[in-house]
Motif scaffolding. Sequence first.
Motif, PDB file in Angstrom:
ATOM      1  N   MET A 198     -37.894  31.129  -0.026  1.00 36.69           N
ATOM      2  CA  MET A 198     -38.648  31.632  -1.107  1.00 36.69           C
ATOM      3  C   MET A 198     -38.071  32.964  -1.419  1.00 36.69           C
ATOM      4  O   MET A 198     -37.945  33.712  -0.579  1.00 36.69           O
TER       5      MET A 198
ATOM      6  N   SER B 141     -39.007  33.271  -6.884  1.00 36.27           N
ATOM      7  CA  SER B 141     -39.328  31.944  -6.828  1.00 36.27           C
ATOM      8  C   SER B 141     -41.046  31.678  -7.441  1.00 36.27           C
ATOM      9  O   SER B 141     -41.135  30.565  -8.120  1.00 36.27           O
ATOM     10  N   PRO B 142     -41.865  32.695  -7.284  1.00 37.88           N
ATOM     11  CA  PRO B 142     -43.330  32.353  -7.983  1.00 37.88           C
ATOM     12  C   PRO B 142     -43.025  32.543  -9.516  1.00 37.88           C
ATOM     13  O   PRO B 142     -44.131  31.880  -9.985  1.00 37.88           O
TER      14      PRO B 142
ATOM     15  N   MET C 279     -51.377  32.291 -10.910  1.00 40.54           N
ATOM     16  CA  MET C 279     -50.917  31.178 -10.521  1.00 40.54           C
ATOM     17  C   MET C 279     -51.803  30.314 -10.031  1.00 40.54           C
ATOM     18  O   MET C 279     -51.327  29.000  -9.279  1.00 40.54           O
TER      19      MET C 279
ATOM     20  N   ASN D 279     -49.328  34.213  -2.089  1.00 43.57           N
ATOM     21  CA  ASN D 279     -49.849  32.900  -2.410  1.00 43.57           C
ATOM     22  C   ASN D 279     -48.947  31.885  -2.678  1.00 43.57           C
ATOM     23  O   ASN D 279     -49.208  30.546  -2.490  1.00 43.57           O
ATOM     24  N   TYR D 280     -47.762  32.202  -2.969  1.00 42.02           N
ATOM     25  CA  TYR D 280     -46.764  31.124  -3.317  1.00 42.02           C
ATOM     26  C   TYR D 280     -46.389  30.596  -1.996  1.00 42.02           C
ATOM     27  O   TYR D 280     -45.980  29.486  -1.815  1.00 42.02           O
TER      28      TYR D 280
ATOM     29  N   THR E 235     -46.685  36.637  -4.396  1.00 41.44           N
ATOM     30  CA  THR E 235     -45.504  36.243  -3.602  1.00 41.44           C
ATOM     31  C   THR E 235     -46.203  35.309  -2.313  1.00 41.44           C
ATOM     32  O   THR E 235     -45.978  34.232  -1.808  1.00 41.44           O
TER      33      THR E 235
END
Lengths: 443, 443
Positions: free
Chosen positions: B112, B116-117, B363, B281-282, B279
Amino acid sequence: MAEFIPRFNLLRLGWRALSFSKSSLTLSTQPRRLSSSGTNSFGLLFDIDGVLVRGKTPIPAAKQCFRKLVDGNGKYKVPVVFVTNAGNCVRQIKAEQLSHLLEVEVSPDQVMLSHSPLRVFHQFHNMCVLVSGQGPVLEVAHNLGFQNVITIDMLREVYPLLDVVDHHRRPKDVVPSSKELPPIEAVVLFGEPIRWETNLQLIVDVLLTNGRPGNPLTSMCYPHIPVLACNMDLLWMAEAKNPRFGHGMFLVCLESLYKKITGYDLQYEALIGKPSVITYNYAELLIRQQAESLGWTESVRRLYAIGDNPMADIYGANLYNRYLQSMRHARAQVQAQRGSAGQVATDIQFETVDDAKNSGKVMVGGSYEHRLPESCSSILVCTGVYNRDQQDLPPDHTVTEQRIFHGHRDFRFDPSLTQPSFVVHDVQEAVELVFQQEEWPLE
Amino acid sequence: MAEFIPRFNLLRLGWRALSFSKSSLTLSTQPRRLSSSGTNSFGLLFDIDGVLVRGKTPIPAAKQCFRKLVDGNGKYKVPVVFVTNAGNCVRQIKAEQLSHLLEVEVSPDQVMLSHSPLRVFHQFHNMCVLVSGQGPVLEVAHNLGFQNVITIDMLREVYPLLDVVDHHRRPKDVVPSSKELPPIEAVVLFGEPIRWETNLQLIVDVLLTNGRPGNPLTSMCYPHIPVLACNMDLLWMAEAKNPRFGHGMFLVCLESLYKKITGYDLQYEALIGKPSVITYNYAELLIRQQAESLGWTESVRRLYAIGDNPMADIYGANLYNRYLQSMRHARAQVQAQRGSAGQVATDIQFETVDDAKNSGKVMVGGSYEHRLPESCSSILVCTGVYNRDQQDLPPDHTVTEQRIFHGHRDFRFDPSLTQPSFVVHDVQEAVELVFQQEEWPLE
């Protein structure tokens, strides 16, 4: 949703509350009285960018008016000095460019770059100094008198691990350098560099490590080693429709990063270039030398500074004019106390932060001894950063205006100093105005 | 004279009041209880720089501990995700570098990067966006889903008069460009660019002109078009003895210049990368996908985030842990009100500025529906930015400490969030600690 503020133009964001009075917007019809001796004794200071050129494009009025400033032999009628905040070059080149542009001969001695006053900063000339800028920085530094100069490129070579923002310029193999550099004792910022990330990183490294950027940080050293900065211009006018970044923007970055890392303010030993009084003091020295070479026996009484930038040219000329008035006042007081006509050095109190080290004092030496000009008038042209049509601030934007100050952090803003003595269209009108004021037929 | 402040090391300037309690400085001897189902269900988040490598040099402990994290077939025993704030590359390359470095196979799905998010920021994918960074920015943008991308180089080509700081890159002849670019609708900052002066000038031009940098400024437009920034890291540890500039420094420059010119604060639509909750969360989404691919039927209960930077890794993991607790609390309240065990979306109140748009909400989509982890523990290693020996702040430097905050401007600083759950020497000790906590023999 975005809020559009009509008629609020960024071109005028550089100077708040800039509402010129009617009298300053029109040419005075009242000519200046002749000096007591009856002679015309004045000199002209010309800014270059926005007055004589925009980027590389000449402003047509410039050539026309310079033709009138010289006699049939190409000799100047009055002392003329070009005072620019540009700094990434040597005087010789600038003089050649101006000679070509104006079609009159311009001598390097008439050209003053932002760093020129560093010639009289003798106390730094034997120190080991790191210089920042672009172009012939080493040549510039040596010409100014610096004996022991380190460039950013030399730092990069000896300490290859420091500059790693650009992935492609990171060292392939890490081999300890066999070279050593002496501790850096001062930093001199000539003008805007290229690859700001490199200069910002290395200058901050030097400040944090007390001049030894290869060493680990073991203690916080504050105040840091001296920093001398030339050219504070935030924005300048080139060919693009909107103002471009100047060295002042680089200084904002450096100040912000140093503050973010350390919590302390970056300190300047001196800020040089318009609007600093240092610069006008040095320009006056050049004017005096010009007058002597013209065979003038009378000292120059009045200066006229022509520029396009209210925050640099106008602010600077007015600040210098205030300095001249303070000097006259102090001298008169001393004379009254002593009952003599002798001229003596005197302490002057300034209202601005730009005092002591940034005033004329650092370069004075024996300069209090000569007769200073009586005044310095400021003439604003509309061919550069300032545009008369777009400057009328609507009265309801007072709050917005107060948020914006395009001068340097260390100059306490005094709106009255942005008020030019005169506003004219272009440099030709400016020169005609001066000769009209001086009752000297220009043709 | 310079004032030396002994024992006050710049390496620790990034986090003030960082006086770890004794319990957090030693390994806990009280192992974590097994989950109610009796299974071990946890995942690992690894920072890269300062944990697994320093610059290009591997940290020896990394290879040793990763050997223990896979079984005889090279299959990971637990979900592992590499969460780096680096962004100027694509995941595939980073995965290959890690595979080579750690001598275990690392899939791009385990990697990541800071940007990335942005994959889930669908509302921007069809806008015309200006991207800033270095390396394959166009490829990165397309991979993330952006359809209509303009690079800084494309802007320079179409508007050659804008970028004039470097004298050698100024256009020789000024010919109006025949190309046109559509108005830019958003700016995406992937990572630190090169030639900061160019990106700073053009990004400010785009913000001031409402996305039309070729147009003259006729009105001040504020708020400006959306700005999305990835990677706020101010400093990071490479091979040099002292921390190096990260993208956070570029953001400080951009914020400072925008404020100096306009008087207004630059605004971010989102700040992405550690310590942002977005971040984590992703990362949790990737951990969940890993768990599924490992055949786990139980959802992941506990996360352990291992990093070297208190302001990024530790602050971020703790902020995310607080988010998880808030979610649990809110869910419990709703369940109590409804008397049901159903899982529903709930509004969460955050204490930090990093809320709403910067929290997980942007997101989430249907992500409230799955079972979130119970906790996220933070483990600080001493092989990077943080150095245990140099972190003991003398009590008399409280004032100095309060002047310094190395987090981003928009994150309200909460000192308690810099306190790691554990401090260990290196990544091997970190992994051993986790398996000890989870009562899972590592060998």
